[in-house]
Design an enzyme around this catalytic site. Structure first.
Site, PDB file in Angstrom:
ATOM      1  N   ASP A  97      -4.777  -6.621   4.971  1.00 35.20           N
ATOM      2  CA  ASP A  97      -5.791  -7.499   5.570  1.00 35.20           C
ATOM      3  C   ASP A  97      -5.712  -8.904   4.970  1.00 35.20           C
ATOM      4  OD1 ASP A  97      -6.912  -5.643   7.324  1.00 35.20           O
ATOM      5  OD2 ASP A  97      -8.036  -4.707   5.698  1.00 35.20           O
ATOM      6  N   ASN A 137       0.851  -1.191   0.000  1.00 32.55           N
ATOM      7  CA  ASN A 137       0.000   0.000   0.000  1.00 32.55           C
ATOM      8  C   ASN A 137       0.885   1.237   0.000  1.00 32.55           C
ATOM      9  OD1 ASN A 137       0.545   0.729   2.881  1.00 32.55           O
ATOM     10  ND2 ASN A 137      -0.354  -1.297   3.161  1.00 32.55           N
ATOM     11  N   LYS A 169     -13.834   0.408  15.179  1.00 37.55           N
ATOM     12  CA  LYS A 169     -12.504  -0.224  15.304  1.00 37.55           C
ATOM     13  C   LYS A 169     -11.990  -0.116  16.730  1.00 37.55           C
ATOM     14  CE  LYS A 169     -10.978  -0.072  10.575  1.00 37.55           C
ATOM     15  NZ  LYS A 169     -10.458   0.701   9.486  1.00 37.55           N
ATOM     16  N   PHE A 205      -4.632   3.095  14.712  1.00 43.34           N
ATOM     17  CA  PHE A 205      -4.922   4.088  13.686  1.00 43.34           C
ATOM     18  C   PHE A 205      -6.051   3.547  12.823  1.00 43.34           C
ATOM     19  CE2 PHE A 205      -2.005   7.741  13.017  1.00 43.34           C
ATOM     20  CZ  PHE A 205      -1.268   7.621  14.176  1.00 43.34           C
ATOM     21  N   LYS A 218       8.856 -16.952 -10.768  1.00 42.09           N
ATOM     22  CA  LYS A 218       8.043 -15.888 -11.378  1.00 42.09           C
ATOM     23  C   LYS A 218       6.866 -16.506 -12.138  1.00 42.09           C
ATOM     24  CE  LYS A 218       8.295 -12.169 -14.705  1.00 42.09           C
ATOM     25  NZ  LYS A 218       9.026 -11.629 -15.846  1.00 42.09           N
ATOM     26  N   LYS A 247     -11.330  -3.601  18.485  1.00 41.19           N
ATOM     27  CA  LYS A 247      -9.920  -3.964  18.696  1.00 41.19           C
ATOM     28  C   LYS A 247      -9.447  -3.598  20.101  1.00 41.19           C
ATOM     29  CE  LYS A 247      -9.066  -3.638  13.719  1.00 41.19           C
ATOM     30  NZ  LYS A 247      -8.068  -3.604  12.678  1.00 41.19           N
TER      31      LYS A 247
END
Ligand code: PMT
Length: 406
Positions: free
Chosen positions: A283, A214, A341, A327, A293, A345
């Protein structure tokens, strides 16, 4: 409260320059030592003599008018200051600061100084809203320049709107608060606490040359590590894929996948007082990582993904005395998702950023965050440098864990 503080006041050429007299006088009354640099345009609105009389110091207007043979004024002033306050700050000086232009005494000194800088813009509402000025202000904020937003009202140009420099008493209060906060930070409220911080993005391998990751640069997590260290904590950083420069002098454990990050977090967990999970953890990961490959074959390729462990949620379940800060990177319904969250959590604090907002989220030098605890919103921070956001988060954490011991 400002006794002994050395404030370099930069006055630029706008009608609000007349307020610089009152500002200078109030700073001196509060005990500060004030030296003034005026731009040539500022001298059209207020005289050097006025500011010299109020500051009881020589006023500087010209880079080449060296008043002391044994020093270079713009360097010695730059080094002397505990704080540089530019008030009023015109669109011109803001543009020069953003571009790094040094073509007069004030802009040259601003480039030379390593002191913190505060800027109090004052200009016509349309100038203030001009994209070039907005961009320049954002650039300065990302570098840590403190902005004292102008107020709204009737402007000298006849327009009504945002652009009026804050009143001198407000500016003095902001300066006062700044020095008070610095003094509180210098007391190192996290001294004796062990803080672990995760940063960057995880890398989930598809094959030896491809992976899923990301946009996390690591800037937020690294800023948190620097902030925790500044507050006196013993810091450990656990970082995945990052582009930012890691902070010097802080132990860094490099990981790649979510599983590796989990293992690294687990290894330090028992010896952690505050855990901050700023990393962007995947996730899902590919069910299989190909040893070779993957060759191009058909028109489509199906990649099966399986769920990664949720590190934060797992820590929330394991938590004993640790203070847990999560976060949330959100793109919609920020508050609802953040609170969900936080509870799911079992976090003590949750820092939510709307990553679609300009100047917030992945890769930027600034962030815009809301901080929640179980009772709801605790702090809402407007766009500010990630370094400053990090300090606010760690200061809040320090106030929450103050007096606790393990
Ligand atoms: O690195 P920068 O470029 O400076 O960008 C900063 C940032 C945008 C990455 C940062 O501010 C941020 O929002 N980090 C959290 C990103 C994220 O993964 O958000 P999330 O809403 O998907 O996850 C919520 C929380 O659970 C996070 O604390 C995350 O670390 C944690 N998590 C998520 C998934 C997972 N499998 N394990 C986790 O621990």
């Amino acid at each position: 409260m400002l006794t002994g503080k050395k404030i370099l006041l930069g006055v630029t050429g706008g009608i609000a320059a007349f307020k610089a007299a009152s500002l200078c006088s109030k700073l001196v009354k509060e005990g500060a030592e004030v030296k003034v640099i005026m731009t040539q345009s500022a001298t059209q609105f207020i005289t050097e003599l006025t500011l010299q009389a109020l500051s009881k110091n020589v006023v500087y207007t010209d880079t080449f008018d060296e008043k002391h043979a044994n020093s270079i004024a713009h360097i010695s002033l730059a080094d002397w200051a505990d704080l540089v306050l530019v008030a009023p700050a015109t669109a011109n000086i803001i543009g020069k600061m953003a571009a790094g232009i040094a073509d007069d005494m004030l802009s040259t000194t601003l480039l030379a100084t390593q002191a913190p800088i505060m800027v109090a813009p004052a200009m016509n509402v349309h100038m203030y809203e001009h994209p070039a000025v907005r961009r320049n202000l954002a650039e300065l904020v990302s570098r840590g320049v403190m902005m004292i937003e102008p107020g709204e009202g009737l402007l000298a140009c006849g327009y009504t709107g945002k652009g009026r420099m804050e009143e001198p008493e407000t500016l003095v209060r902001v300066v006062d608060e700044y020095f008070n906060r610095e003094a509180a930070l210098d007391k190192e409220p996290l001294s004796g606490k062990r803080v672990a911080i995760t940063a960057g993005g995880t890398v989930e391998r598809i094959d030896p040359v491809r992976y899923i990751t990301n946009d996390s640069s690591g800037k937020m997590g690294f800023a948190l590590a620097r902030a925790a260290k500044r507050l006196g904590a013993q810091v450990t950083l656990i970082a995945g894929n990052t582009q930012a420069e890691p902070p010097a002098g802080i132990p860094l454990i490099r990981v790649s996948s979510a599983q590796e990050m989990y293992e690294a977090v687990q290894a330090v967990w028992a010896d952690t007082d505050i855990m901050v999970k700023a990393a962007a953890v995947a996730d899902y990961r590919p069910k299989e990582t190909a040893a070779q490959k993957i060759k191009k074959t058909g028109d489509s390729l199906v990649l099966e993904l399986v769920k990664n462990i949720d590190i934060l949620e797992t820590l929330g379940k394991l938590k004993t005395s640790q203070y847990l800060i999560g976060f949330a990177a959100e793109t919609e319904n920020v508050e609802q998702h953040a609170m969900d969250k936080l509870k799911r959590k079992n976090c003590d604090l949750l820092v939510a950023n709307d990553v679609t907002a300009q100047g917030a989220g992945f890769g930027t030098d600034t962030n815009i965050v809301n901080i929640y605890d179980a009772s709801g919103l605790v702090q809402s921070l407007p766009r500010m440098a990630k370094e400053e956001v990090a300090l606010r988060i760690m200061e809040l954490a320090a106030s929450k864990v103050a007096g606790t011991s393990r």
